[in-house]
Design a protein around this motif. Structure first.
Motif, PDB file in Angstrom:
ATOM      1  N   ASP A 231      13.478  13.098  23.044  1.00 55.71           N
ATOM      2  CA  ASP A 231      12.424  12.076  23.055  1.00 55.71           C
ATOM      3  C   ASP A 231      11.505  12.226  24.264  1.00 55.71           C
ATOM      4  O   ASP A 231      10.294  11.965  24.173  1.00 55.71           O
ATOM      5  N   ALA A 232      12.063  12.638  25.400  1.00 60.05           N
ATOM      6  CA  ALA A 232      11.232  12.828  26.596  1.00 60.05           C
ATOM      7  C   ALA A 232      10.236  13.970  26.378  1.00 60.05           C
ATOM      8  O   ALA A 232       9.077  13.882  26.808  1.00 60.05           O
ATOM      9  N   ASP A 233      10.679  15.023  25.699  1.00 60.83           N
ATOM     10  CA  ASP A 233       9.770  16.129  25.385  1.00 60.83           C
ATOM     11  C   ASP A 233       8.628  15.654  24.493  1.00 60.83           C
ATOM     12  O   ASP A 233       7.467  16.022  24.691  1.00 60.83           O
ATOM     13  N   VAL A 234       8.957  14.832  23.515  1.00 59.35           N
ATOM     14  CA  VAL A 234       7.933  14.321  22.596  1.00 59.35           C
ATOM     15  C   VAL A 234       6.922  13.468  23.359  1.00 59.35           C
ATOM     16  O   VAL A 234       5.711  13.568  23.139  1.00 59.35           O
ATOM     17  N   ALA A 235       7.410  12.632  24.281  1.00 54.43           N
ATOM     18  CA  ALA A 235       6.515  11.782  25.064  1.00 54.43           C
ATOM     19  C   ALA A 235       5.576  12.617  25.925  1.00 54.43           C
ATOM     20  O   ALA A 235       4.376  12.329  26.024  1.00 54.43           O
ATOM     21  N   ARG A 236       6.107  13.668  26.547  1.00 50.08           N
ATOM     22  CA  ARG A 236       5.262  14.540  27.381  1.00 50.08           C
ATOM     23  C   ARG A 236       4.218  15.251  26.528  1.00 50.08           C
ATOM     24  O   ARG A 236       3.071  15.395  26.922  1.00 50.08           O
ATOM     25  N   LEU A 237       4.640  15.693  25.349  1.00 48.64           N
ATOM     26  CA  LEU A 237       3.716  16.389  24.462  1.00 48.64           C
ATOM     27  C   LEU A 237       2.605  15.460  23.966  1.00 48.64           C
ATOM     28  O   LEU A 237       1.456  15.880  23.810  1.00 48.64           O
ATOM     29  N   ARG A 238       2.938  14.218  23.718  1.00 47.32           N
ATOM     30  CA  ARG A 238       1.905  13.262  23.298  1.00 47.32           C
ATOM     31  C   ARG A 238       0.900  13.029  24.420  1.00 47.32           C
ATOM     32  O   ARG A 238      -0.306  12.929  24.183  1.00 47.32           O
ATOM     33  N   PHE A 239       1.384  12.939  25.651  1.00 44.88           N
ATOM     34  CA  PHE A 239       0.482  12.778  26.795  1.00 44.88           C
ATOM     35  C   PHE A 239      -0.407  14.007  26.934  1.00 44.88           C
ATOM     36  O   PHE A 239      -1.623  13.905  27.116  1.00 44.88           O
ATOM     37  N   LEU A 240       0.185  15.188  26.830  1.00 44.55           N
ATOM     38  CA  LEU A 240      -0.570  16.438  26.944  1.00 44.55           C
ATOM     39  C   LEU A 240      -1.619  16.526  25.839  1.00 44.55           C
ATOM     40  O   LEU A 240      -2.788  16.861  26.087  1.00 44.55           O
ATOM     41  N   SER A 241      -1.216  16.202  24.628  1.00 47.39           N
ATOM     42  CA  SER A 241      -2.133  16.283  23.492  1.00 47.39           C
ATOM     43  C   SER A 241      -3.284  15.299  23.644  1.00 47.39           C
ATOM     44  O   SER A 241      -4.444  15.612  23.322  1.00 47.39           O
ATOM     45  N   ALA A 242      -2.992  14.106  24.160  1.00 48.47           N
ATOM     46  CA  ALA A 242      -4.043  13.113  24.360  1.00 48.47           C
ATOM     47  C   ALA A 242      -5.068  13.605  25.377  1.00 48.47           C
ATOM     48  O   ALA A 242      -6.282  13.439  25.197  1.00 48.47           O
ATOM     49  N   ALA A 243      -4.590  14.240  26.438  1.00 42.73           N
ATOM     50  CA  ALA A 243      -5.500  14.779  27.453  1.00 42.73           C
ATOM     51  C   ALA A 243      -6.366  15.887  26.878  1.00 42.73           C
ATOM     52  O   ALA A 243      -7.569  15.963  27.131  1.00 42.73           O
ATOM     53  N   ARG A 244      -5.763  16.756  26.078  1.00 45.26           N
ATOM     54  CA  ARG A 244      -6.527  17.849  25.470  1.00 45.26           C
ATOM     55  C   ARG A 244      -7.539  17.325  24.465  1.00 45.26           C
ATOM     56  O   ARG A 244      -8.649  17.856  24.340  1.00 45.26           O
ATOM     57  N   ASN A 245      -7.201  16.266  23.745  1.00 46.58           N
ATOM     58  CA  ASN A 245      -8.139  15.681  22.778  1.00 46.58           C
ATOM     59  C   ASN A 245      -9.367  15.095  23.459  1.00 46.58           C
ATOM     60  O   ASN A 245     -10.414  14.932  22.823  1.00 46.58           O
TER      61      ASN A 245
END
Length: 256
Positions: free
Chosen positions: A43-57
């Motif tokens: 779940d922590a990996d998913v949360a980090r990936l969502r943050f990363l994806s939001a920044a890239r978007n």
């Protein structure tokens, strides 16, 4: 609970190949592998990936995203937000400039389209033909009334001309002014032929609304503005022909 890479890709909304690329360039640590050899995310990996994806978007460059990911892992939320807001401000300024440039380009393309439509049907290209005059006009000649329509290149008499008399630089400044003002709206409503922006009333803001509306009318007469000021209410209604619907959205935002 562990997730396979395909499941994480679906949860985050990016392709699995993108996740692998983020790992390859060091934005993400490589996840553990299960007994079957497959990557396993938590779940922590998913949360980090969502943050990363939001920044890239948001269009934040990868180098800046790397700094954000470092802060995400070791700093509190307020620190990360403070670091991120500067990047967002930079992207906002760049986007406003691009909007002005794109509107100016649309105007130029429309005028070129009109000239090319009048090309002769016989004979080769040469000096003075429409094909040879399709380049942008010199900067000193750009303070002219230019069509911005998405419809016919040469509109019929009863078709409104969507035009602006500002040059590209002034247009970018005007777009920036409108978007700064629109950013202060507390509500947007769809109205026939346009959008209505509701603001928290103040004398200074009312003056700014009226100033910008008057300035816009002087260069883009196809817009209509109605300012309603009452006790506890400051409302700006913006109307335009259907051909300018995209321009209304770009300048004033879409209704909620």
């Amino acid at each position: 609970m562990g997730y396979r890479i395909a499941e994480v890709a679906e949860l985050v909304g990016v392709p699995a190949t993108t996740l692998r690329y983020y790992e390859d360039i060091g934005l993400l640590e490589r996840p553990a592998r299960g007994g079957n050899g497959y990557r396993t995310y938590d779940d922590a990996d998913v949360a980090r990936l969502r943050f990363l994806s939001a920044a890239r978007n948001l269009g934040i460059p990868l180098a800046d995203v790397a700094d954000l990911m470092t802060a995400y892992d070791v700093e509190d939320c307020a620190t990360v937000a403070h670091q991120m807001v500067e990047m967002v401000a930079t992207r906002l300024a760049e986007t406003r400039t691009r909007i002005g440039d794109l509107v100016a380009l649309a105007a130029h393309l429309q005028s070129v389209d009109a000239r090319l439509a009048d090309a002769p049907t016989a004979g080769g290209c040469g000096e003075g033909c429409p094909c040879a005059t399709a380049a942008p006009a010199p900067l000193t000649d750009r303070r002219t009334r230019v069509p911005l329509t998405r419809g016919p290149a040469v509109p019929a008499p009863d078709v409104p001309v969507i035009a602006c008399s500002l040059d590209a630089g002034s247009m970018a400044d005007r777009v920036s002014d409108w978007q700064a003002l629109a950013g202060r709206a507390v509500r947007r409503d769809q109205i026939p032929g346009g959008v209505a922006l509701q603001f928290a009333p103040s004398p200074e803001l009312a003056q700014e609304v009226a100033r910008l509306a008057a300035a816009e009318q002087s260069c883009c007469g196809f817009f209509t503005f109605t300012v309603r000021l009452a006790v506890g209410e400051l409302r700006l209604e913006v109307g335009a022909p259907d051909e300018a619907a995209d321009l209304v959205t770009a300048l004033f935002g879409a209704a909620a």
